[in-house]
Motif scaffolding. Structure first.
Motif, short mmCIF file in Angstrom:
data_model
loop_
_atom_site.label_atom_id
_atom_site.label_comp_id
_atom_site.label_asym_id
_atom_site.label_seq_id
_atom_site.Cartn_x
_atom_site.Cartn_y
_atom_site.Cartn_z
N ASP A 1 58.00 61.07 35.48
CA ASP A 1 57.08 61.36 34.01
C ASP A 1 55.91 62.31 34.11
O ASP A 1 55.76 62.72 33.18
CB ASP A 1 56.22 60.03 33.95
CG ASP A 1 56.81 58.45 33.69
OD1 ASP A 1 57.87 58.64 33.19
OD2 ASP A 1 56.49 57.72 34.24
N LYS B 1 50.60 56.63 42.91
CA LYS B 1 51.02 55.84 42.00
C LYS B 1 49.90 55.06 41.24
O LYS B 1 48.83 54.42 41.68
CB LYS B 1 52.33 55.18 42.05
CG LYS B 1 53.19 54.51 41.13
CD LYS B 1 54.26 53.88 41.60
CE LYS B 1 55.07 53.27 40.69
NZ LYS B 1 55.49 54.47 39.97
N TYR C 1 55.39 65.36 31.07
CA TYR C 1 54.32 65.80 30.91
C TYR C 1 53.04 67.81 32.08
O TYR C 1 52.68 68.19 30.96
CB TYR C 1 53.02 64.73 32.45
CG TYR C 1 51.63 64.61 32.28
CD1 TYR C 1 50.78 64.29 30.97
CD2 TYR C 1 51.13 65.30 33.27
CE1 TYR C 1 49.07 64.63 30.64
CE2 TYR C 1 49.09 65.39 33.91
CZ TYR C 1 49.10 65.21 32.57
OH TYR C 1 47.18 65.35 32.41
N VAL D 1 44.93 56.13 30.11
CA VAL D 1 46.45 55.89 31.13
C VAL D 1 46.47 57.75 31.02
O VAL D 1 47.08 58.45 31.86
CB VAL D 1 47.60 55.78 29.85
CG1 VAL D 1 47.73 56.21 28.72
CG2 VAL D 1 48.92 56.47 30.48
N GLY E 1 56.83 55.70 29.99
CA GLY E 1 56.89 54.42 30.47
C GLY E 1 58.28 53.92 30.89
O GLY E 1 59.28 53.57 29.90
N CYS F 1 53.25 50.81 34.80
CA CYS F 1 53.01 52.22 35.65
C CYS F 1 53.48 53.67 35.11
O CYS F 1 53.96 53.38 34.37
CB CYS F 1 53.77 51.65 37.49
SG CYS F 1 54.88 51.30 36.93
N ILE F 2 52.97 54.35 35.91
CA ILE F 2 53.15 56.14 36.16
C ILE F 2 54.05 56.50 37.05
O ILE F 2 54.15 56.21 38.20
CB ILE F 2 51.82 57.11 35.80
CG1 ILE F 2 51.16 56.61 34.20
CG2 ILE F 2 52.34 58.16 35.72
CD1 ILE F 2 49.51 56.90 35.08
N THR G 1 51.85 54.24 24.88
CA THR G 1 51.20 55.31 25.45
C THR G 1 52.72 56.54 24.46
O THR G 1 53.89 56.09 24.60
CB THR G 1 51.43 55.44 26.97
OG1 THR G 1 50.14 54.26 27.56
CG2 THR G 1 51.24 56.44 27.57
N TYR H 1 47.35 59.85 34.65
CA TYR H 1 48.09 61.10 34.62
C TYR H 1 47.56 62.37 35.17
O TYR H 1 48.17 63.03 36.08
CB TYR H 1 48.72 61.53 33.48
CG TYR H 1 50.19 60.19 33.29
CD1 TYR H 1 50.60 60.81 32.74
CD2 TYR H 1 50.11 59.27 32.10
CE1 TYR H 1 52.61 60.64 32.35
CE2 TYR H 1 51.07 58.41 32.10
CZ TYR H 1 52.15 59.38 31.58
OH TYR H 1 53.26 59.17 31.11
N GLN I 1 55.26 52.02 28.84
CA GLN I 1 53.47 51.79 29.20
C GLN I 1 52.89 51.15 28.50
O GLN I 1 52.26 52.10 27.10
CB GLN I 1 53.34 53.21 29.14
CG GLN I 1 53.92 53.42 30.97
CD GLN I 1 53.45 55.11 31.09
OE1 GLN I 1 52.95 56.13 30.12
NE2 GLN I 1 53.88 55.54 32.04
#
Length: 341
Positions: free
Chosen positions: A41, A336, A45, A322, A58, A36-37, A4, A326, A115
Motif C-alpha cells: 500500500d 505492520k 501512498y 488510518v 486495503g 490492516c495496512i 479509506t 500509514y 480498509q
C-alpha cells in the motif's frame, strides 16, 4: 459506513459512503472485524504508483458474513471468515492447479477496498474460508496475516524450494520478510539468514521467528558476508520480499547455481539481463501469492497455536486513525499496522 481512500500521495482520508450491496449472485457482504495496512500500500501512498483519482485502499481482511447472494452455497450468514487478497472461483483449471491469484475470474480486493467497516466479496464460495466458531480475540491478528502477508511468505518459501536441511536467505525485514523466516522455520530450513536489516526490533522478531544469522550490511558487503557464511557457494534458497532492484539483485547474487529464488516483493523497475540469468543456473519463481491455496493449512496452524504470526503487528489503531498508521509504516516506526473498524 466508513471507508479509506487515497486522494494523492500522502493524503489518506476516511470517508462516509453507502454500505455495499450484493451486485452478483456469487457475492457476500461481510462486516470487517480487522483489516490492516500492507507494505505494498505504500507504493501508491508514496506516489511511486500513480493515483489519478481517489482510490479505495486495503486488501487484507477477516470478518463476519452479513449477507450472501443466491448462488452462494458454502458460505453462510454469521460465519467468521478469512479471505484471500484475490477473489477467485477456486474451480477453474488455473485455481485447481494451485494458482488462485491467476484465476480466470480473479478480482483484486484492493480495487474494492477492505480498509472499511463493510465490504463486498466477489466469488464468495471460492474466496472465503469459514471458521466453525468465532475465534478468540487473541487469534484475530494472526488470522488476519493469513489473508496476505503470511500466505505470501508461505508462497515465497515454497517458490524458493525451502526444505529440511537447506540454507535460506531472506532479503527484507518487513512483515513478509519476517513471516518468510517463520515459514522457512516451519518447513525445516537448517539455517535462515536475514539480510540487510539494521532495525533492532525487527532483528529481535526475526530471531524469535527462527533466524539463525543476521547480516546488517547491504550491497556488495552483504553479498560477501553471505558467501563467507556459505563457504563461497551461496544459499540454496533466497526470498526477495521488497520489490526493488537492489533487493532483487541481492537475492540473485547470493543464490548458488541450482538454487531457487522466491520473488514476492511487488517489483518496481527491476531488470535482469537474459545472459546473466542464463549463466546463473538458478530457478526464479514468484508473483502475487495464491493465498487461497494455503488458507486451510495456515488457519489450522494458527487455531492450534503452533505459530503466532500476529506478532508482526506492532501498532493497533482504530480505522479513523488510518492516516497515522500509514505515516508510521512509511517512516518505518511500525512493521505492520492493524486497523479495527
Amino acid at each position: 459506513m466508513k471507508k479509506t481512500f487515497l486522494y494523492s500521495p500522502y493524503k489518506i482520508k476516511v470517508e462516509e459512503v453507502p454500505e455495499p450491496k450484493i451486485l452478483e449472485d456469487e457475492d457476500a457482504i461481510i462486516k470487517i472485524v480487522a483489516t490492516c495496512i500492507c507494505g505494498s500500500d505504500l507504493w501508491p501512498y508514496r506516489g511511486i504508483d500513480p493515483v489519478p483519482e481517489p482510490i479505495p485502499m486495503g486488501h487484507e481482511y477477516v470478518g463476519i458474513v452479513e449477507e450472501v447472494g443466491k448462488k452462494v452455497k458454502k458460505i453462510k450468514k454469521g460465519q467468521f471468515v478469512v479471505g484471500s487478497f484475490f477473489a477467485s472461483d477456486n474451480t477453474c483449471e488455473i485455481c485447481k492447479s494451485g494458482y488462485q491469484s491467476g484465476c480466470i475470474r480473479k478480482v483484486f480486493m484492493g480495487d474494492i477496498g477492505m480498509q472499511a467497516e463493510y465490504a463486498r466479496v466477489p466469488l464468495a464460495d471460492g474466496t472465503l474460508v469459514p471458521i466453525q466458531d468465532k475465534p478468540p480475540d487473541d487469534l484475530i491478528a494472526s488470522l488476519l496475516t493469513a489473508s496476505d502477508v503470511l500466505g505470501t511468505a508461505w508462497f515465497a518459501a515454497i517458490a524458493a524450494d525451502v526444505k529440511p536441511g537447506k540454507w535460506v536467505a531472506v532479503v527484507g525485514d518487513g512483515a513478509v520478510g519476517l513471516l518468510s523466516i517463520l515459514s522457512a522455520k516451519i518447513m525445516g530450513a537448517e539455517r535462515i539468514i536475514l539480510v540487510g536489516s539494521r532495525n533492532p526490533k525487527r532483528q529481535e522478531l526475526a530471531k524469535e521467528f527462527g533466524a539463525t544469522d543476521i547480516i546488517s550490511e547491504r550491497g556488495n558487503e552483504s553479498i560477501e558476508a553471505v558467501k563467507d557464511l556459505t563457504h563461497g557457494l551461496g544459499v540454496h534458497s533466497a526470498i526477495e520480499a521488497v520489490g526493488t532492484q537492489d533487493a532483487f539483485t541481492m537475492a540473485f547474487k547470493i543464490t548458488r547455481p541450482g538454487g531457487h529464488i522466491g520473488v514476492v516483493g511487488v517489483l518496481h523497475d527491476v531488470k535482469i539481463s537474459g545472459e546473466e540469468f542464463f549463466s546463473s543456473l538458478t530457478h526464479i519463481h514468484g508473483g502475487p501469492a495464491p493465498v487461497r491455496s494455503f488458507l486451510p493449512e495456515l488457519i489450522k496452524l494458527i487455531l492450534e497455536r503452533k505459530i503466532n504470526p500476529g506478532k508482526v503487528f506492532d501498532l493497533v489503531l482504530p480505522l479513523d486513525k488510518v492516516a497515522e498508521g500509514y505515516k508510521a509504516m512509511d517512516e518505518r516506526r511500525a512493521i505492520k499496522v492493524l486497523l479495527k473498524p
